[in-house]
Structures are given as C-alpha cells and as structure tokens.
Design a protein around this motif. Sequence first.
Motif, mmCIF file in Angstrom:
data_model
loop_
_atom_site.group_PDB
_atom_site.id
_atom_site.type_symbol
_atom_site.label_atom_id
_atom_site.label_comp_id
_atom_site.label_asym_id
_atom_site.label_seq_id
_atom_site.Cartn_x
_atom_site.Cartn_y
_atom_site.Cartn_z
ATOM 1 N N LEU A 66 55.975 -124.898 -47.168
ATOM 2 C CA LEU A 66 56.304 -126.318 -47.024
ATOM 3 C C LEU A 66 55.251 -127.028 -46.173
ATOM 4 C CD1 LEU A 66 60.190 -126.360 -46.532
ATOM 5 C CD2 LEU A 66 58.853 -126.646 -48.624
ATOM 6 N N SER B 129 52.454 -127.740 -48.441
ATOM 7 C CA SER B 129 52.766 -128.878 -49.331
ATOM 8 C C SER B 129 52.599 -130.194 -48.581
ATOM 9 C CB SER B 129 54.206 -128.801 -49.835
ATOM 10 O OG SER B 129 54.396 -127.647 -50.573
ATOM 11 N N GLY C 3 62.125 -128.305 -49.510
ATOM 12 C CA GLY C 3 61.834 -127.716 -50.820
ATOM 13 C C GLY C 3 62.466 -126.329 -50.894
ATOM 14 N N ASN D 286 59.354 -131.031 -53.980
ATOM 15 C CA ASN D 286 59.471 -131.329 -52.549
ATOM 16 C C ASN D 286 60.127 -132.691 -52.401
ATOM 17 O OD1 ASN D 286 56.347 -129.759 -52.127
ATOM 18 N ND2 ASN D 286 58.246 -129.053 -51.218
#
Length: 427
Positions: free
Chosen positions: A318, A321, A302, A288
């Motif tokens: 994402l 994340s 990412g 990322n």
Amino acid sequence: MELPFSDPIWQRPANRHRLHTPLETSETVDVAIVGGGLQGLSTAYHAACRGLAVRVIEARRIGQGASGLNGGQVIPGLKHDPESLVRMLGEEQGERLISFAAGTADAVFGLIEDRALDVPNRRNGWIQACHTHTALASAADRHRQWQARGADAALLNAAEISRMTGSTAYVGGWLNRRAGVVDPLSLTLELARIASEAGALIAEEETVSGIRREGGGWRLSTASGKAIRAKKVVVATNAYSEALVPGLRESLVALHSFQIATAELPASLLETILPGGQAASDSRRILNYYRIGPGGRFVLGGRGRMSVPKSEADWRHLERSMVRLYPALEGIRIERRWFGRVAVTPDYMPRLHAPEDGLIMLAGCQGRGVAMMTAIGGPLAEFLQTGEARALPFLLSPIRPIPFHRFRRVGVGAHVGWYRLLDRLER
Ligand SMILES: Cc1cc2nc3c(=O)[nH]c(=O)nc-3n(C[C@H](O)[C@H](O)[C@H](O)COP(=O)(O)OP(=O)(O)OC[C@H]3O[C@@H](n4cnc5c(N)ncnc54)[C@H](O)[C@@H]3O)c2cc1C
C-alpha cells in the motif's frame, strides 16, 4: 479483546460513555440483533423507534467490526450498474433495488443532519479514477446510467481528474456528487447512542454461540453462559460470520482490507491532494481507495493478505501504491496501519436470507457497506414489525455455501495474482 493492527485513525465523539447494559437471563425482547456494526445498530435504532423491545449483542466492543475500521467512503449504489441490475433482476425488482441503492448516501447524511450526530463528514462526492481508456469507457457508461436516473454526476477528463485528485496517474474518471466521506467510527458509535436513547439495549463483549427455536420464538445463548429469548432475530455479523448460522460463513468470502494513514500532510500538499475533500477509488480490479482523514492525514486502503498480518511489512504494497500515485509522499511517515474483514460474494451481490420464520440476515457488501448498511436499518425494522417482504429492497434467497469454500485462500490468491496481471497489462 484488541487484536494487533486493529486501531484505526478514526475519532470517538466527545463525551462518549460506554453503552453497555449486561444481559439478563430472564430477558425477553421483540428483536435480538447479533452484531453491533452499522447494520445491527441502524436496525436497532429504527426498530426501537417503532416501539419494539430490542437487544443488540456484540462480541467485541462497538466499532471493532468493519463498521468502525473502514475507509469512511459513503458511496451510493452497488458494484453492479443500474442496467445490469435490471438485466439480472427484471424491471420491477431491478428498479426497486436501484432506487434503494441510489438513496443510501442520503440516508447516512440525512441521519447525521436530522439527529445532529457528532460525526465528522463532508459531502463533496466520490471520484472513480480510471487508469486506462478501457476503464474510462466503462466509467462513462456508468455515469450515463446514473445520470439518466437523476444522479448529480460529472464525467472528468484527464486535466480535471488531475486537478481534483492531485495525481497524474489517471486518464479520466467520473464524480458522483451524492457521495461523501464520514468518520466511520464516530458514525458507528453515534448510531449506538441514538439506538440506545430510543430504548435498545446493547451488550458488548458477549458472543452469541447458539440460536435455537423455543416455543414460537428464539433462544439465544452466549459463550459466557447467558441466554435470552426473542420473538425475532437479526444476524448482522456479515464478514465476521462464523458458525452461528449453518452455511452463512461458507456463502461468503471474507477478505482482508488493509489501510494506512500518514502523519499530517504539510499545507502545500493538502492544497494539491484531493483539495475538494472527495472520497476516491481507482478503477483497478485490485483497487486502492483513499481520502484525506482527520488531522490532514492521507488515508489509503486496498487488499491485504488473507491471513492475519504479522508486521508492518504486510502494508508495504500500500505504501508503494501511495507513492506511485503521489510521488511527493515518498518518505512520509506512516502513522497508523490497520485492517478489517470485507465480505464478498461470487456475483458481487449482497445476500438477504430468512432461513426460518423470524430469523433474518443480510451479508456481502463487497466493501461498499457504509451507506448500504446504514440505510438498510429502516427497511429491516419495517419488515421485523410488519412481516411485509415488500419493505425489503433485496429479494430473499436461500443460503448457498460456495463449493470448495475450504480452499478459498488458494482460489483468492490465484484470482488476485491474475487480476493484478490484467491491471498491469490493460491499456
Ligand atoms: C478496512 C475496510 C475498509 C472499508 N472501506 C469501506 C468504505 O470506505 N466504504 C464502504 O462503503 N465500505 C467499506 N468497507 C465495508 C464496510 O465497512 C462494511 O460493509 C460495513 O461496515 C458492514 O457493516 P455490518 O454492520 O454489516 O458489519 P460489521 O460492522 O462487521 O459488524 C458485524 C459485527 O458482528 C459481530 N459479531 C460477529 N459474530 C458475532 C457473534 N457470534 N456474537 C456477537 N457479535 C458477533 C462482530 O464483532 C462485528 O462487530 C470497508 C471494510 C473494511 C474492513
């Protein structure tokens, strides 16, 4: 021609007017450039400054390729570390490439300053943040190699990286102070403006559908039925390459990189998340990358699905994340989602090809093209004018299609799954 999810958070310079000069079928130029991203426009700018007659032909609008869609992280260097480049290429060529790569961020920030480009930017460095001790050992070695070559860099311990990123997810990392962030759409549009002011003509929404030899030069035809002549041609289509040059598309794997931008963060979070305004990426294989974007928004990118995304759900990984990194961002509104193509090669090295005299192309930036493609314009323009291959930092190589390219989706899917597993297991 606006695809869904292709509207990034980035800004357009003030007073920006469209730079579109329609193609004339009677046109003959010194250099025709296919593709109006950073590579094509930087080459156009430098070639026009050298007095060459230049025509850029872009299939979409300027900024709608990777150059206007990316994360705006200006990172000098390649995926390979200096010592690995010397091992791969030998002392002379290795050092030549290292010195070009080391200076690519200087080329971006230097151009912004010298030409007073209207490009929001900040040069406070790039943090490579390590999630494991194995990754930290590699980062320490990378830091050693770059510092030995004069880079302004620092190794970061757990406390320092936590303070700089505002995340407790890392065991350490390194900071390359040569790097920074820009607004990539502004950079692309401003490059188009200065290329045009230097005399290059730009045509938008014209797709080059054929390039063939004619006399001592080239004839480029477009899908709209027009044709121009050029002494030399640069194919700057990179991850967006299709069938124009035989084998080029098949020599690359075009992956999708996805990004999200949050709503404006409250001041209390802006004081803790990347307070120094650096670019950051983590050390995972499926990594990322993130930064603070315009208007105090958090921007994170990412890997995304190989096929074109269908709904906002395709960005969920994402969002997860982001919250893993910054639990305080749980529940924050995601304001924008977008994606673009990144070209990767099997050995993570960019490829420079000149399959015929007067036809040249560079492709395969591995998601690191902002600095490199802006910087390559000068050497490419010199090569176009002088024919001197020594001007080029990369060696010319034949186009080599990847075996079983048709099955790349299956192969990439399996790799990604395997790499994600290793990322989870490694300590
Ligand atoms: C989401 C995302 C995030 C990224 N983040 C970063 C980052 O933070 N830092 C970094 O260094 N790099 C990043 N990258 C990579 C970087 O954006 C690229 O390496 C770089 O912009 C490539 O520039 P280019 O000019 O070679 O290609 P592009 O900007 O993609 O330009 C190629 C152009 O060719 C045009 N074209 C294709 N075929 C034809 C045709 N037949 N006729 C006419 N025109 C044609 C396309 O429309 C396109 O505009 C990212 C990429 C993506 C997609």
